[in-house]
Write an enzyme that holds these catalytic residues in place. Structure first.
Site, PDB file in Angstrom:
ATOM      1  N   CYS A 113       0.822  -1.211   0.000  1.00  0.00           N
ATOM      2  CA  CYS A 113       0.000   0.000   0.000  1.00  0.00           C
ATOM      3  C   CYS A 113       0.859   1.266   0.000  1.00  0.00           C
ATOM      4  O   CYS A 113       1.564   1.528  -0.959  1.00  0.00           O
ATOM      5  CB  CYS A 113      -0.995  -0.044   1.164  1.00  0.00           C
ATOM      6  SG  CYS A 113      -2.411   1.075   0.949  1.00  0.00           S
ATOM      7  N   HIS A 208      -3.646  -5.016   0.808  1.00  0.00           N
ATOM      8  CA  HIS A 208      -3.111  -5.466   2.093  1.00  0.00           C
ATOM      9  C   HIS A 208      -3.220  -6.990   2.190  1.00  0.00           C
ATOM     10  O   HIS A 208      -4.177  -7.527   2.747  1.00  0.00           O
ATOM     11  CB  HIS A 208      -3.871  -4.806   3.243  1.00  0.00           C
ATOM     12  CG  HIS A 208      -3.455  -3.398   3.508  1.00  0.00           C
ATOM     13  ND1 HIS A 208      -2.522  -3.063   4.471  1.00  0.00           N
ATOM     14  CD2 HIS A 208      -3.811  -2.236   2.908  1.00  0.00           C
ATOM     15  CE1 HIS A 208      -2.345  -1.755   4.475  1.00  0.00           C
ATOM     16  NE2 HIS A 208      -3.112  -1.230   3.532  1.00  0.00           N
ATOM     17  N   GLU A 210      -1.677  -9.024   4.052  1.00  0.00           N
ATOM     18  CA  GLU A 210      -1.605  -9.524   5.434  1.00  0.00           C
ATOM     19  C   GLU A 210      -2.977  -9.703   6.057  1.00  0.00           C
ATOM     20  O   GLU A 210      -3.149 -10.490   7.000  1.00  0.00           O
ATOM     21  CB  GLU A 210      -0.725  -8.607   6.289  1.00  0.00           C
ATOM     22  CG  GLU A 210      -1.334  -7.296   6.746  1.00  0.00           C
ATOM     23  CD  GLU A 210      -1.329  -6.193   5.696  1.00  0.00           C
ATOM     24  OE1 GLU A 210      -1.669  -5.045   6.051  1.00  0.00           O
ATOM     25  OE2 GLU A 210      -0.978  -6.475   4.535  1.00  0.00           O
TER      26      GLU A 210
END
Length: 230
Positions: A113, A208, A210
């Site tokens: 990001c 993102h 994660e």
């Protein structure tokens, strides 16, 4: 076999202190858990003086630049055109120094990001300061749009030619840095969603991953690639 040490950039906040007197360093636990599960050793790198960037990069095998604030337009030669105070000059300066040192030491970089926007700026690119339809309302594991992935790229081997991602950014890459190549876009508006370098070991994504590890295993495979192959 020695486990690779992965440096993960930290952010700062004082939002947990009603008097705003205590500033805390933080990074999403999802990053450190993903790195550990992938076989690496995560280390959070707190924002500091640029003079210690070399010492941090000396310690690690690979660098992850995480998400967060907007990158100050100063660093890509533009005036601020949006009404926002979501900037952190010290973080920009420190992470730019980390990127420069990682390149100098030939250590791989992965960015997420804001991190991808910052690396583009570090390599000579610019940013769109305001884009539409790329900020989803709920922070979490939902996906909101598709990406089209470049054939035979690193991402294609993991995600296929198309996949769905989350989206938490109000800025994006505008002018791509000369040494970078686009490997994924949003097919609806051509927003750049992933890049790689043709000069250094670097991979950057705009979403993102994660936050999607549990729901979409491709995102964990991405971390396995970063930790073990990038």
């Amino acid at each position: 076999m020695k486990k690779p040490i992965i440096g993960i950039t930290g952010n700062e906040t004082n939002q947990l202190d009603p008097n705003k007197a205590i500033t805390r360093t933080f990074a999403s636990k999802a990053f450190s858990e993903a790195v550990k599960e992938a076989g690496g050793i995560p280390i959070i790198l707190p924002i500091g003086d640029i003079a210690i960037a070399k010492d941090y990069v000396d310690m690690i095998d690979k660098l992850i630049i995480t998400g967060g604030q907007n990158v100050l337009p100063d660093y890509y030669g533009e005036e601020q055109t949006i009404n926002s105070d979501d900037y952190h000059r010290e973080r920009d300066e420190f992470e730019l120094a980390l990127v420069a040192e990682a390149i100098k030491q030939n250590k791989p970089i992965f960015s997420v990001c804001r991190g991808t926007q910052l690396v583009n700026v570090a390599m000579g690119g610019t940013l769109e300061q305001s884009i539409k339809n790329h900020w989803q309302s709920e922070l979490g594991s939902q996906t909101t749009h598709e990406i089209s992935v470049l054939k035979n790229s690193e991402l294609a081997n993991i995600f296929g030619s198309k996949n769905s991602i989350n989206s938490f950014h109000r800025q994006a890459i505008k002018d791509l840095a000369p040494s970078l190549e686009v490997i994924a876009v949003d097919p609806k508006d051509n927003t750049i969603e992933a890049v790689r370098s043709n000069k250094i070991a670097y991979l950057g994504v705009q979403w993102h991953p994660e936050l999607l590890i549990q729901e979409k295993n491709e995102n964990f495979k991405l971390f396995q690639y970063v930790v073990n192959e990038l």
